[in-house]
Design a protein around this motif. Structure first.
Motif, mmCIF file in Angstrom:
data_model
loop_
_atom_site.group_PDB
_atom_site.id
_atom_site.type_symbol
_atom_site.label_atom_id
_atom_site.label_comp_id
_atom_site.label_asym_id
_atom_site.label_seq_id
_atom_site.Cartn_x
_atom_site.Cartn_y
_atom_site.Cartn_z
ATOM 1 N N ARG A 317 0.969 -1.259 -0.572
ATOM 2 C CA ARG A 317 0.087 0.333 0.347
ATOM 3 C C ARG A 317 1.018 0.922 -0.242
ATOM 4 O O ARG A 317 0.608 2.428 -0.966
ATOM 5 N N GLU A 318 1.558 1.438 1.028
ATOM 6 C CA GLU A 318 2.573 2.608 1.274
ATOM 7 C C GLU A 318 3.640 2.521 -0.136
ATOM 8 O O GLU A 318 3.472 3.480 -0.889
ATOM 9 N N ASP A 319 4.262 1.652 -1.086
ATOM 10 C CA ASP A 319 4.410 2.036 -2.276
ATOM 11 C C ASP A 319 3.590 1.974 -3.457
ATOM 12 O O ASP A 319 3.689 2.849 -4.267
ATOM 13 N N ASN A 320 2.031 1.861 -3.185
ATOM 14 C CA ASN A 320 1.661 2.412 -4.433
ATOM 15 C C ASN A 320 0.867 3.838 -4.511
ATOM 16 O O ASN A 320 0.915 5.079 -4.947
ATOM 17 N N LEU A 321 1.082 4.425 -2.966
ATOM 18 C CA LEU A 321 0.969 5.624 -2.849
ATOM 19 C C LEU A 321 1.983 6.860 -3.103
ATOM 20 O O LEU A 321 1.169 7.752 -3.752
ATOM 21 N N ARG A 322 2.758 6.378 -3.298
ATOM 22 C CA ARG A 322 4.225 6.894 -3.284
ATOM 23 C C ARG A 322 3.946 6.777 -4.779
ATOM 24 O O ARG A 322 3.867 7.857 -5.412
ATOM 25 N N LEU A 323 4.614 5.454 -5.756
ATOM 26 C CA LEU A 323 4.205 5.963 -7.276
ATOM 27 C C LEU A 323 2.647 6.555 -7.429
ATOM 28 O O LEU A 323 3.562 7.279 -8.464
ATOM 29 N N GLY A 324 1.206 7.312 -6.670
ATOM 30 C CA GLY A 324 0.793 8.020 -7.043
ATOM 31 C C GLY A 324 0.689 8.913 -7.041
ATOM 32 O O GLY A 324 0.633 9.972 -7.904
ATOM 33 N N GLU A 325 1.437 9.602 -5.538
ATOM 34 C CA GLU A 325 2.248 11.171 -6.135
ATOM 35 C C GLU A 325 3.207 10.941 -7.258
ATOM 36 O O GLU A 325 3.294 12.869 -7.961
ATOM 37 N N ASP A 359 -4.554 -8.123 -5.999
ATOM 38 C CA ASP A 359 -4.264 -7.431 -4.809
ATOM 39 C C ASP A 359 -4.720 -6.256 -5.232
ATOM 40 O O ASP A 359 -4.648 -4.774 -5.478
ATOM 41 N N TRP A 360 -6.439 -5.958 -5.896
ATOM 42 C CA TRP A 360 -6.737 -4.897 -6.565
ATOM 43 C C TRP A 360 -7.222 -4.149 -5.218
ATOM 44 O O TRP A 360 -7.233 -3.270 -5.892
ATOM 45 N N GLU A 361 -7.739 -4.425 -4.336
ATOM 46 C CA GLU A 361 -7.509 -3.391 -3.675
ATOM 47 C C GLU A 361 -7.023 -2.472 -3.277
ATOM 48 O O GLU A 361 -6.685 -1.415 -3.109
ATOM 49 N N THR A 362 -5.078 -2.903 -3.196
ATOM 50 C CA THR A 362 -3.743 -1.545 -3.249
ATOM 51 C C THR A 362 -3.732 -1.086 -4.770
ATOM 52 O O THR A 362 -3.773 0.124 -4.355
ATOM 53 N N ASP A 363 -4.241 -1.926 -5.599
ATOM 54 C CA ASP A 363 -4.074 -1.285 -6.965
ATOM 55 C C ASP A 363 -5.085 0.192 -7.180
ATOM 56 O O ASP A 363 -4.684 1.821 -7.758
ATOM 57 N N ARG A 364 -5.993 0.061 -6.694
ATOM 58 C CA ARG A 364 -7.376 0.594 -6.490
ATOM 59 C C ARG A 364 -6.947 1.949 -5.225
ATOM 60 O O ARG A 364 -6.809 3.505 -6.474
ATOM 61 N N LEU A 365 -5.407 2.174 -4.481
ATOM 62 C CA LEU A 365 -5.470 2.831 -4.159
ATOM 63 C C LEU A 365 -4.182 3.813 -5.029
ATOM 64 O O LEU A 365 -4.370 5.340 -4.408
ATOM 65 N N LEU A 366 -3.443 2.918 -5.845
ATOM 66 C CA LEU A 366 -3.033 3.854 -6.720
ATOM 67 C C LEU A 366 -3.501 4.701 -7.358
ATOM 68 O O LEU A 366 -3.237 5.781 -7.770
ATOM 69 N N PHE A 367 -4.653 4.120 -7.896
ATOM 70 C CA PHE A 367 -5.662 4.624 -9.205
ATOM 71 C C PHE A 367 -6.247 5.985 -8.276
ATOM 72 O O PHE A 367 -5.729 7.122 -9.284
#
Length: 405
Positions: A317-325, A359-367
């Motif tokens: 989750r943390e990785d994906n939030l950083r990627l999103g930013e 883990d589509w929930e974590t993907d959704r965090l990224l999106f």
């Protein structure tokens, strides 16, 4: 017409070896331009056309000062920079059809740096003791041929004679080949690809071919991403279909296939259409299992041994939030058209339904993080499909073509 082959190296320490190479080149009916990057002296064994003094000046230094300072590292840097400047000048003037050099650590650094300044397609051969292990600093994003010297470059013997002769034949043979360039090339679309997104890319290639476009595919292995970014800035593509941005997962997660912090900058800086997919960002690429850092082995991460040399770690989750930013920040800086497409049923094969990394929930965090940070003018399309489904491929090609209209 004779071809001009630049022979570059440190003639102060390896003049005997370069004499043999010089003779091997001359007997193949080419004109040799000998460039001496040796700080401490030159040679009288063969004609020297570009002196060490000239190279030092081109690199922003002065040879007497470099000698007096006694700092080998600093001197090598100046000579490498100067050699690149002069090699690029010779090419621009139509006086360079190929380049060859040789050396150990210092010599290879100078020769390869000079070669990196030349366009892809110009014959480049470097005979080196370092043609094994991690050669990325020497090859970088260019088509440099590293020719293993087998023995140390120290004298002429039964082995070095064969190596030097074959290397001379290689660069002369490449320079002699006339490459046919199509007069009516179609517009080119750059596409990024990984093993886990191959099906998507192949489908997109077919669709773009039908639409009248050629495609150029780059393997997202760090070097591939850097090469793509460099060629984008040189103005080759009409647009970029960045299907596989996995190199950013490695940049953030400490993987081995990072393309560096400038990945995704090229298309935006050039103002050309760019469609971005967070493809294969579910994985951080690492080496063999015994090299995986302990922080990933505490049970909080899914780890998959892709093959004996590559281990994949699922982004969290943390990785994906950083990627999103990061994705939003890069897109907002673009001077041209940019849009995103999100595959809601997995960003890779391994993230597909029932697969290990699903883990589509974590993907959704990224999106959501990407959408949250984007300017309102940037379009986002969510597709209820896996990245490798034809539905997704058709959608992103249609979006890109719409941007090109």
């Amino acid at each position: 017409m004779h071809k001009n082959i630049v022979m570059l190296g440190t003639f102060d320490t390896k003049d005997l070896e370069f004499k043999y190479l010089y003779d091997e080149l001359v007997k193949r009916d080419v004109d040799v331009i000998a460039m001496n990057a040796g700080v401490m002296g030159s040679t009288e064994r063969f004609p020297v056309h570009v002196s060490a003094e000239e190279i030092a000046l081109a690199g922003g230094g002065e040879l007497p000062l470099l000698r007096g300072q006694g700092d080998r590292g600093a001197a090598m840097k100046v000579m490498a920079q100067g050699a690149q400047v002069l090699v690029k000048k010779l090419f621009a003037e139509g006086k360079l059809d190929g380049i060859i050099g040789m050396g150990g650590g210092g010599g290879t650094s100078i020769v390869s740096t000079a070669m990196q300044g030349l366009p892809v397609g110009v014959p480049k051969v470097c005979i080196t003791t370092l043609a094994s292990g991690d050669t990325s600093p020497y090859v970088s994003t260019k088509d440099i041929v590293l020719f293993p010297s087998i023995v140390d470059i120290c004298g002429i013997n039964k082995f070095s004679r064969v190596i030097l002769s074959r290397a001379a034949g290689a660069v002369c043979g490449m320079a002699a080949q006339e490459v046919e360039i199509a007069k009516e090339d179609r517009p080119i679309i750059f596409i990024s690809m990984f093993g886990n997104s191959t099906q998507c890319v192949e489908q997109c290639m077919g669709l773009l071919d039908e639409a009248g476009y050629d495609t150029m595919v780059f393997h997202a292995t760090g070097t591939g991403g850097r090469a793509m970014e460099e060629l984008i800035r040189q103005g080759y593509p009409a647009a970029v279909l960045d299907v596989t941005t996995t190199e950013w997962a490695d940049e953030i997660g400490g993987g081995i296939l990072s393309a560096g912090p400038k990945r995704l900058d090229g298309a935006g800086a050039m103002g050309i259409p760019q469609l971005i997919v967070p493809g294969c960002v579910d994985m951080i690429n690492l080496g063999p299992m015994d090299t995986v850092p302990a922080k990933f082995k505490d049970g909080s991460r899914i780890i998959y041994e892709w093959n004996p040399m590559v281990t994949l770690v699922r982004t969290d989750r943390e990785d994906n939030l950083r990627l999103g930013e990061m994705f939003a920040e890069k897109a907002n800086k673009a001077k041209g058209k940019v849009c995103f497409a999100f595959p809601l049923k997995g960003v890779s094969i391994l993230d597909g339904e029932g697969q290990l990394f699903q883990d589509w929930e974590t993907d959704r965090l990224l999106f959501e993080k990407i959408k949250e940070g984007l300017e309102e003018t940037i379009r986002v399309r969510e597709v209820d499909a896996n990245i490798n489904d034809m539905t997704f491929s058709k959608t992103i090609v249609e979006m890109l073509l719409d941007m090109l209209d």
